[in-house]
Design a protein around this motif. Structure first.
Motif, PDB file in Angstrom:
ATOM      1  N   TYR A  27       0.849  -1.188   0.000  1.00 35.09           N
ATOM      2  CA  TYR A  27       0.000   0.000   0.000  1.00 35.09           C
ATOM      3  C   TYR A  27       0.889   1.244   0.000  1.00 35.09           C
ATOM      4  CZ  TYR A  27      -3.824  -3.191   0.889  1.00 35.09           C
ATOM      5  OH  TYR A  27      -4.740  -4.205   0.788  1.00 35.09           O
ATOM      6  N   LEU A  28       0.793   2.004  -1.074  1.00 37.32           N
ATOM      7  CA  LEU A  28       1.636   3.176  -1.251  1.00 37.32           C
ATOM      8  C   LEU A  28       0.862   4.437  -0.887  1.00 37.32           C
ATOM      9  CD1 LEU A  28       3.026   0.931  -2.968  1.00 37.32           C
ATOM     10  CD2 LEU A  28       3.772   2.743  -4.535  1.00 37.32           C
ATOM     11  N   HIS A  29       1.573   5.367  -0.277  1.00 44.07           N
ATOM     12  CA  HIS A  29       1.030   6.685   0.011  1.00 44.07           C
ATOM     13  C   HIS A  29       1.887   7.732  -0.704  1.00 44.07           C
ATOM     14  CE1 HIS A  29      -0.531   4.105   3.216  1.00 44.07           C
ATOM     15  NE2 HIS A  29      -1.549   4.938   3.280  1.00 44.07           N
ATOM     16  N   GLU A  30       1.465   8.962  -0.610  1.00 38.62           N
ATOM     17  CA  GLU A  30       2.129  10.025  -1.359  1.00 38.62           C
ATOM     18  C   GLU A  30       3.644  10.006  -1.172  1.00 38.62           C
ATOM     19  OE1 GLU A  30       2.140  14.860  -1.274  1.00 38.62           O
ATOM     20  OE2 GLU A  30       0.190  13.875  -1.484  1.00 38.62           O
ATOM     21  N   ASN A  31       4.361  10.065  -2.278  1.00 41.23           N
ATOM     22  CA  ASN A  31       5.823  10.125  -2.358  1.00 41.23           C
ATOM     23  C   ASN A  31       6.495   8.767  -2.200  1.00 41.23           C
ATOM     24  OD1 ASN A  31       7.935  11.817  -3.050  1.00 41.23           O
ATOM     25  ND2 ASN A  31       8.515  12.220  -0.932  1.00 41.23           N
ATOM     26  N   ASP A  32       5.727   7.696  -2.152  1.00 42.55           N
ATOM     27  CA  ASP A  32       6.313   6.357  -2.041  1.00 42.55           C
ATOM     28  C   ASP A  32       6.839   5.881  -3.387  1.00 42.55           C
ATOM     29  OD1 ASP A  32       6.027   5.975   0.643  1.00 42.55           O
ATOM     30  OD2 ASP A  32       4.112   4.919   0.504  1.00 42.55           O
ATOM     31  N   LEU A  33       7.897   5.063  -3.321  1.00 44.62           N
ATOM     32  CA  LEU A  33       8.495   4.447  -4.499  1.00 44.62           C
ATOM     33  C   LEU A  33       8.424   2.929  -4.385  1.00 44.62           C
ATOM     34  CD1 LEU A  33      11.810   6.515  -4.746  1.00 44.62           C
ATOM     35  CD2 LEU A  33       9.887   6.709  -6.313  1.00 44.62           C
TER      36      LEU A  33
END
Length: 819
Positions: A54-60
């Motif tokens: 689960y990615l959130h803002e600015n994740d790579l």
């Protein structure tokens, strides 16, 4: 769910290609090359193989070569960009590519450890914002990114030869075929040829290929050839005939047919279409410009890309900045239940430990457990038997360790309920009659004083029960019952002799409410004695909401307990918090003792066996917060514990410094190194401490990194690998000591995954369950840190260079020679 091969939407030979919000919610995708997903806004779920991220803002997140994945936005305004890097371009510059696995997940690391990922974000942003005039400029930047990705985020998959990745028999056969096609698509490669070379039946191999890729081998070969021809159409002025042959087609006619079927255009029409379109790299108007511009303007020093080592120079005058080192690490160590100390293997381990580390107190619980046979019943009634306990106390006296005795658990004949915990079935209930409990304690205390003398026993510690009430684990009564229980017991012991040391059960932090505050107020209001306050600190925490339906009437299977983990500075923050609490809620000056401390109390957590534990121990013991306590008791001296099942493997995640076979772990040598430190500190900083003892110098340097965010949330608890740590760098320390004169014997100890880590050597040996005497002795010998010895004659200056890998410790001892 449908699974199919999706051709990558970039052109072979063209090193990179960008896509915005490219997802297909109905299919899992597989494609060649590397894909880096950068989430600029919103939330995103990415399914990679069997794992959900689960990615959130600015994740790579990086998707590996031919790794199946699915991208699913979690909100309507999710905005992300994908950077595809061509596999053939990568292979051209790195023939190891098909044997590498990349692991780039920025969300694994905490916010204060994003530096390696910021480098990726900067390079990513520069690709988007830069105006490239020549392909050479693009290639140079792509190679810079690839070099950093490979050096920082990759590991080798197997021992396959880079020139022939297909030879790796352990890899999935379809993966091998896809890699082989990438390299040989211009030739006359056939599936029969591959099957013959790999000793497979051609029909079976054809079925496996179609099943996994979604198309036949022939169709896939044509797709690859078409993709390569598109690059030639776009970037070269070659004739259609030459392009068809260069792309692997047998003739111009077959190429025309393939292009017409796929695009409904002729090759010349397709070339014209490409010439009219935008190159697709200028995406800044469609993206989160503020975030991208923020990174695009950050300069990167060349050494940031090329070096994986943090270099630091430390210059210190050994005669200045002195203060006393508070040594809290060797005061107390735990051994679990009292009856463990009847085991001769345990006694041998502790005796050897005492000779090398020198421990003041050994803490144990369960002195009144049924296994100790304390309460006996015959025709004359109840009587007390101290034979086993005295045997233990005699042993401790003989090896010069004082006991720290936890008065527990409730003898079954005195218990008000049948509740119990741990394998040894320690009864956790309040007494049926308080008078019976008090007569037991009275008899025990008088036995100790009469046998060993009041003055000697006054140096011991007596803790009244193990932990405060929480979820019926250690105490199945109410808090009010425990407060009365402590009051009666403490007054009884102090009535025997005011010099005897008593303290309450430990704060356990299982709940948000701190019972310590209520107990301290209760004791102060009612004038109840407290000589020491205690708490237990671990970095693991039970997810009680997922575990409330369990029963504590039978032994608990620890593998069924859902854990999550606290952040890196958890111990330090709790020490500061509880120190403030003591000052605020108790006026008298009492000792502050952490009775049980470890990364985890989970005796199946493999991290306890690894080199990580040495740096974890040293980092916490040397922090300024540790000086707030009088002692921190490590859990535990040995893996031979009776609380939980003892596994049959040599290393199983036990909480001990020594395993069941007597093999010392890396954690053990952390205490050895700490015990070598002098009493006076003349230099201290992040990752190092320098001390003096007379004219002798001691230097301890360590490279500590912490488990990543995924592990802390409980998502990778069973993954026995060093991959669960945050990204970190090796350390290179250039130490310059000034004002040092004379001739010194210099000892240099090195502890890391290759020196002093028996667990890592056991893994390299093949993780054998049953070790014979020769193999056990081998691991015992290899578990010791490496040692270098030389003589230094110093005329005012001493220069030392220390390279410390991640999870590594370097200990330097300079002992002065005297004429």
């Amino acid at each position: 769910m449908k699974h199919s091969f999706i051709p990558i939407p970039y052109l072979p030979g063209c090193p990179i290609h960008f896509m915005i919000n490219d997802y297909n919610s109905g299919e899992l995708q597989q494609h060649s090359g590397l894909e880096v997903i950068w989430l600029l806004q919103g939330k995103l779920k990415v399914m990679v193989g069997q794992n959900d991220y689960y990615l959130h803002e600015n994740d790579l997140l990086l998707i590996n070569h031919f790794e199946s994945h699915q991208v699913i936005p979690q909100v309507l305004d999710a905005y992300f960009i994908q950077l595809h890097i061509d596999s053939l371009f990568i292979y051209k510059y790195n023939h190891d590519f098909y044997s590498l696995l990349y692991d780039l997940k920025s969300f694994k690391n905490s916010e204060d450890n994003q530096n390696p990922y910021d480098v990726i974000r900067i390079l990513f942003s520069q690709f988007i914002t830069r105006k490239y005039k020549h392909n050479m400029e693009i290639n140079s930047d792509v190679l810079r990114l690839l070099g950093y990705l490979t050096s920082r985020f990759s590991k080798r998959l197997s021992s396959a030869e880079p020139e022939n990745p297909v030879s790796n028999k352990d890899s999935n056969i379809v993966q091998q075929i896809l890699n082989r096609v990438e390299l040989d698509f211009k030739g006359k490669l056939t599936l029969n040829e591959i099957a013959l070379g790999q000793h497979y039946n051609p029909s079976y191999l054809s079925d496996q290929f179609r099943k996994n890729v979604g198309v036949t081998f022939k169709a896939y070969m044509e797709e690859i050839r078409i993709r390569y021809s598109l690059f030639l159409l776009q970037h070269q002025e070659a004739s259609i005939s030459n392009i068809s042959l260069a792309s692997g087609f047998s003739d111009e006619k077959s190429y025309y047919k393939a292009i017409k079927n796929k695009f409904s255009l002729t090759p010349l029409q397709l070339r014209k279409k490409y010439q009219e379109r935008d190159d697709g790299r200028n995406l800044i108007n469609h993206l989160n410009a503020e975030l991208i511009n923020k990174y695009a303007t950050i300069p990167i020093q060349p050494e940031t890309i090329e070096e994986n080592t943090i270099q630091t120079t430390i210059v210190k005058d050994i005669q200045t900045d002195r203060y006393e080192l508070k040594q809290v690490w060797n005061k107390i160590i735990n051994i679990g239940s009292a009856n463990t100390l009847l085991n001769q293997n345990i006694r041998d381990q502790i005796k050897e430990m005492q000779e090398e580390i020198k421990i003041d107190y050994l803490r144990f619980e369960g002195v009144f457990n049924q296994a100790m046979d304390v309460v006996q019943k015959d025709r004359d009634g109840l009587k007390f038997n101290w034979k086993f306990i005295n045997n233990i106390l005699d042993y401790l006296r003989d090896i010069d360790i004082k006991p720290f005795i936890c008065l527990s658990y409730m003898p079954p004949l005195f218990a008000s309920k049948s509740t119990s915990f741990f394998n040894y079935q320690g009864n956790t209930s309040p007494p049926k009659e308080m008078s019976q409990w008090l007569s037991l304690v009275q008899s025990f205390m008088m036995n100790c004083i009469n046998r060993y003398g009041r003055d000697f026993v006054s140096e011991w510690y007596f803790q009244i029960w193990t932990e405060f009430p929480a979820y019926d684990i250690h105490w199945s009564g109410t808090l009010e019952q425990y407060l009365e229980f402590y009051k009666q017991t403490a007054l009884l012991i102090k009535g025997i002799s005011p010099s005897l040391k008593v303290g309450p059960a430990a704060e356990n932090f299982h709940t948000e409410e701190h019972i310590s505050e209520k107990l301290l107020k209760y004791c102060e209001k009612n004038d109840i004695p407290i000589d020491f306050y205690s708490c237990n600190i671990y970095h693991n925490r039970v997810k009680f909401k997922e575990w409330l339906d369990r029963s504590i009437t039978n032994p608990v299977d620890i593998k069924l307990i859902p854990f999550q983990y606290e952040e890196k500075n958890h111990t330090k923050h709790l020490l500061e918090k509880m120190h403030r609490m003591l000052k605020a809620h108790y006026k008298k000056d009492i000792e502050f003792i952490v009775t049980r401390w470890n990364f985890s109390w989970d005796v199946t957590n493999f991290l306890h066996d690894t080199a990580f534990m040495a740096t974890f121990i040293i980092d916490n013991m040397l922090d300024k917060s540790a000086a707030l306590v009088n002692a921190m008791g490590y859990l535990s001296a040995s893996d031979i514990l009776y609380e939980w099942d003892i596994k049959n493997t040599p290393f199983f995640g036990g909480t001990g410094l020594v395993n069941t076979e007597g093999i010392k772990k890396s954690a053990y040598y952390a205490y050895v190194f700490l015990s070598k430190l002098g009493s006076t500190v003349f230099a201290k900083g992040k990752n190092y401490i320098m001390t003096r003892e007379g004219e002798n110098i001691q230097i301890l340097v360590y490279n500590h990194t912490y488990p990543d965010q995924l592990f802390m949330k409980g998502g990778q608890a069973d993954k026995n690998s060093y991959d669960i740590f945050e990204e970190s760098n090796d350390l290179l320390l250039n130490i310059h000591l000034k004002n040092i004169y004379g001739t010194f014997k210099c000892k240099r100890y090195s502890l890391n995954r290759n020196n002093g880590s028996a667990y890592d050597e056991w893994i390299r040996m093949g993780e054998y369950v049953d070790l014979n005497h020769e193999e056990t002795d081998y691991l015992k010998n290899i578990s010791r840190p490496s040692l270098q010895l030389n003589q230094l004659t110093l005329q005012g200056d001493c220069h030392l260079t220390l390279h410390v890998p991640v999870h590594g410790v370097e200990c330097i001892i300079l002992n002065k020679f005297y004429n």
